[in-house]
Design a protein around this motif. Structure first.
Motif, PDB file in Angstrom:
ATOM      1  N   LEU A  90       0.819  -1.207   0.000  1.00  0.00           N
ATOM      2  CA  LEU A  90       0.000   0.000   0.000  1.00  0.00           C
ATOM      3  C   LEU A  90       0.855   1.260   0.000  1.00  0.00           C
ATOM      4  O   LEU A  90       0.343   2.351   0.190  1.00  0.00           O
ATOM      5  CB  LEU A  90      -0.925   0.007   1.227  1.00  0.00           C
ATOM      6  N   SER A  96       0.855   3.245   4.233  1.00  0.00           N
ATOM      7  CA  SER A  96       0.040   2.131   4.711  1.00  0.00           C
ATOM      8  C   SER A  96      -0.002   2.111   6.227  1.00  0.00           C
ATOM      9  O   SER A  96       0.919   2.545   6.899  1.00  0.00           O
ATOM     10  CB  SER A  96       0.596   0.802   4.189  1.00  0.00           C
ATOM     11  N   ASP A  98      -8.939  11.103  -8.082  1.00  0.00           N
ATOM     12  CA  ASP A  98      -7.927  10.519  -7.200  1.00  0.00           C
ATOM     13  C   ASP A  98      -7.859   9.008  -7.338  1.00  0.00           C
ATOM     14  O   ASP A  98      -6.820   8.401  -7.060  1.00  0.00           O
ATOM     15  CB  ASP A  98      -8.192  10.916  -5.737  1.00  0.00           C
ATOM     16  N   TYR A  99      -8.943   8.357  -7.759  1.00  0.00           N
ATOM     17  CA  TYR A  99      -8.928   6.938  -8.136  1.00  0.00           C
ATOM     18  C   TYR A  99      -8.980   6.897  -9.655  1.00  0.00           C
ATOM     19  O   TYR A  99      -9.937   7.401 -10.254  1.00  0.00           O
ATOM     20  CB  TYR A  99     -10.120   6.198  -7.531  1.00  0.00           C
ATOM     21  N   ARG A 148     -13.180   8.196  -9.914  1.00  0.00           N
ATOM     22  CA  ARG A 148     -13.864   7.361  -8.932  1.00  0.00           C
ATOM     23  C   ARG A 148     -15.009   6.581  -9.575  1.00  0.00           C
ATOM     24  O   ARG A 148     -15.276   5.440  -9.191  1.00  0.00           O
ATOM     25  CB  ARG A 148     -14.414   8.231  -7.797  1.00  0.00           C
ATOM     26  N   LEU A 156      -7.615   3.902   1.871  1.00  0.00           N
ATOM     27  CA  LEU A 156      -6.469   4.782   1.701  1.00  0.00           C
ATOM     28  C   LEU A 156      -6.140   5.004   0.228  1.00  0.00           C
ATOM     29  O   LEU A 156      -5.715   6.087  -0.170  1.00  0.00           O
ATOM     30  CB  LEU A 156      -5.255   4.196   2.418  1.00  0.00           C
ATOM     31  N   ASN A 157      -6.311   3.970  -0.560  1.00  0.00           N
ATOM     32  CA  ASN A 157      -6.038   4.047  -1.996  1.00  0.00           C
ATOM     33  C   ASN A 157      -6.757   2.884  -2.673  1.00  0.00           C
ATOM     34  O   ASN A 157      -7.543   2.171  -2.034  1.00  0.00           O
ATOM     35  CB  ASN A 157      -4.528   4.018  -2.276  1.00  0.00           C
ATOM     36  N   SER A 158      -6.511   2.692  -3.950  1.00  0.00           N
ATOM     37  CA  SER A 158      -7.229   1.666  -4.706  1.00  0.00           C
ATOM     38  C   SER A 158      -6.925   0.264  -4.190  1.00  0.00           C
ATOM     39  O   SER A 158      -7.827  -0.584  -4.123  1.00  0.00           O
ATOM     40  CB  SER A 158      -6.875   1.771  -6.195  1.00  0.00           C
ATOM     41  N   SER A 159      -5.682  -0.016  -3.833  1.00  0.00           N
ATOM     42  CA  SER A 159      -5.336  -1.342  -3.319  1.00  0.00           C
ATOM     43  C   SER A 159      -6.056  -1.615  -2.007  1.00  0.00           C
ATOM     44  O   SER A 159      -6.569  -2.721  -1.781  1.00  0.00           O
ATOM     45  CB  SER A 159      -3.824  -1.457  -3.126  1.00  0.00           C
ATOM     46  N   HIS A 160      -6.087  -0.619  -1.140  1.00  0.00           N
ATOM     47  CA  HIS A 160      -6.781  -0.787   0.134  1.00  0.00           C
ATOM     48  C   HIS A 160      -8.284  -0.955  -0.086  1.00  0.00           C
ATOM     49  O   HIS A 160      -8.939  -1.732   0.623  1.00  0.00           O
ATOM     50  CB  HIS A 160      -6.508   0.431   1.023  1.00  0.00           C
TER      51      HIS A 160
END
Length: 380
Positions: free
Chosen positions: A16, A20, A60-61, A65, A210-214
Motif C-alpha cells: 500500500l 500504509s 484521485d482513483y 472514482r 487509503l487508496n485503490s489497493s486498500h
C-alpha cells in the motif's frame, strides 16, 4: 496478541505504499488465524449500492472514482456469487438525490454486470441521498426469508447527503434494526459521522480506503459471511428443489425466467417450470433451486482450512517422500521446486505461496489432506 500479529501480517501482504497502516484482520483472515467459532449464514441477501453522484467525478482513483467503482463492483459481484453460491445480490444506483434499483435480488452475475454497465453509461450527476438508498434497501430486503442475512453494502464517494426532512438519516437506524438489515460502507472519501452511526447501530462496518489497493482489500473482506448475532438470523429448515437438467438440442425451448430460447434448461421438481440457470428461484412457484454441489461449496466457505505453518529454509523437512527428495523440496500442489513455502500441520505436505493462497481463498480444502483421507479409505 494474535490479532495484533494478524493485523501486521495483513498489512505486510499488501503493498500500500509508504502511507500504509496496520489494520484489523478481515473476517476471513480472523477465521484462518484460529479465531473462535462464529455463527455465519450460508444464505445471504445483499444490495450493492453504487455512488454515481458528482463526487464520483474526482480523479484521485484512476481514471475517476466513477470508473473505478464500476470495475470494483463488477469484480465484487462475480467473486461474491462464486464464493456464496446460495446468496442473492441486487444493484442500486445512487444519483441525483434518488436511489434507483437497477436489479432486484438474483444470482446472475451476467445480468448484474449488464445492468451496471447500462447505468454507468449515463455518467455521474447530482447529489447524494443516503436516506433514499436505505429506504430502497428496506423495501427490497424486508420481504426476504428470515433464514437469510440481510445486508446493504455502499460504495461511497460523497462527503455530504441531502435527505428529505421527513426521513432524516439519523432516524433510519431504528427501521433497519427492526428489519434485521446490516449496513456497511466502503468509502473513497472521509468518514461521515451520521452514516457511521447507522453502520454501528446495525452491526455493520464503515471503512475508509487509503487508496485503490486498500479499497479492493476491504471489499475482499466482505466476501465472507458476517458473524450473525442471536437475533440477526432465524434458523429453520429451508425447503429447496433439486432440478433435473434437460437438453433441447432439436428445438430450443423458452425459459420461464427470461422467456428466451435456451438449449440447456433445468426443470423445477415442484411445478415443472423450466429455468435457464441454477442456483436461483423458480419464477412460477418461488421454490429455491439449487444442487448438491452448490450446497457443499457454500458449506465449505464456512469452514476454511487451518492456516499453514511457514517453513524455515534451513529446517529439516518432515513431509512425505512423495513431495520431498532429500533437500529438494517440491510443492504438493503445483509440483514445482519449493523455495520459501508453508506446511500443512495436518498432512505435513509443503506448499508454495501461490498454492497456499489458492487453497485458502478459492479451493478451501487442502489437497494433501484429501489425498491422505483417500488413502486411508482405500486401505480400510
Amino acid at each position: 496478541t494474535s490479532l495484533a500479529a494478524a493485523s501486521a501480517a495483513a498489512a505486510a501482504d499488501t503493498d500500500l505504499g509508504p502511507d500504509s497502516q496496520v489494520r484489523p484482520p478481515t473476517p476471513r483472515q480472523h477465521d484462518q488465524l484460529g479465531g473462535s467459532l462464529a455463527r455465519r449464514g450460508m444464505i445471504r441477501y445483499v444490495y450493492l449500492m453504487v455512488d454515481m453522484t458528482d463526487a464520483a467525478r474526482q480523479p484521485d482513483y484512476k481514471p475517476r472514482r466513477h470508473e473505478f467503482a464500476v470495475e470494483a463492483a463488477k469484480t465484487f459481484a462475480n467473486q461474491f456469487l462464486a464464493e456464496n453460491p446460495l446468496a442473492e445480490i441486487g444493484l442500486g444506483i445512487l444519483r441525483a438525490g434518488t436511489a434507483e434499483v437497477r436489479m432486484l435480488l438474483g444470482s446472475s452475475g451476467e445480468e448484474f454486470v449488464e445492468q451496471l454497465i447500462t447505468a454507468a453509461a449515463e455518467g455521474p450527476r447530482g447529489r447524494m441521498s443516503v436516506s433514499s438508498a436505505l429506504q430502497r434497501a428496506i423495501s427490497g430486503l424486508g420481504d426476504t426469508p428470515p433464514y437469510g442475512t440481510r445486508e446493504v453494502l455502499l460504495f461511497f464517494a460523497s462527503i455530504t447527503t441531502a435527505d428529505p426532512a421527513e426521513a432524516p438519516l439519523e432516524s433510519m437506524a431504528v427501521s433497519l434494526r427492526k428489519h434485521r438489515i446490516r449496513v456497511s460502507v466502503v468509502s473513497m472519501s472521509p468518514e461521515m459521522y451520521a452514516l457511521k452511526q447507522v453502520c454501528t447501530a446495525t452491526g455493520g462496518s464503515y471503512s475508509v480506503a487509503l487508496n485503490s489497493s486498500h479499497f479492493r482489500e476491504i471489499l475482499h473482506g466482505h466476501l465472507a459471511a458476517p458473524v450473525c448475532t442471536a437475533d440477526a438470523l432465524v434458523p429453520k429448515l429451508v425447503r429447496m428443489g433439486f432440478p433435473r437438467q434437460v437438453i433441447e438440442a432439436a428445438i430450443p425451448a423458452a425459459c420461464a425466467c427470461h422467456l428466451k430460447p435456451q438449449v440447456r434448461l433445468f426443470v423445477c421438481p415442484q411445478c415443472d417450470a423450466r429455468v435457464c440457470r441454477v442456483p436461483g428461484r423458480c419464477p412460477t412457484c418461488e421454490l429455491p433451486l439449487a444442487s448438491a454441489t452448490l450446497i457443499a461449496r457454500g458449506f465449505r466457505q464456512l469452514l476454511p482450512p487451518a492456516p499453514f505453518e511457514p517453513l524455515v529454509a534451513s529446517a529439516s523437512t518432515s513431509a512425505p517422500a512423495s513431495t520431498t527428495s532429500g533437500s529438494d523440496r517440491r510443492c504438493c500442489g503445483c509440483q514445482l521446486p519449493l523455495g520459501v513455502g508453508s506446511e500443512c500441520l495436518q498432512c505435513n505436505n509443503h506448499f508454495c505461496k501461490s498454492c497456499d493462497d489458492f487453497i485458502h481463498s478459492m479451493l478451501r480444502q487442502c489437497p494433501g489432506c484429501l489425498e491422505s483421507s483417500a488413502r486411508q479409505v482405500s486401505v480400510t
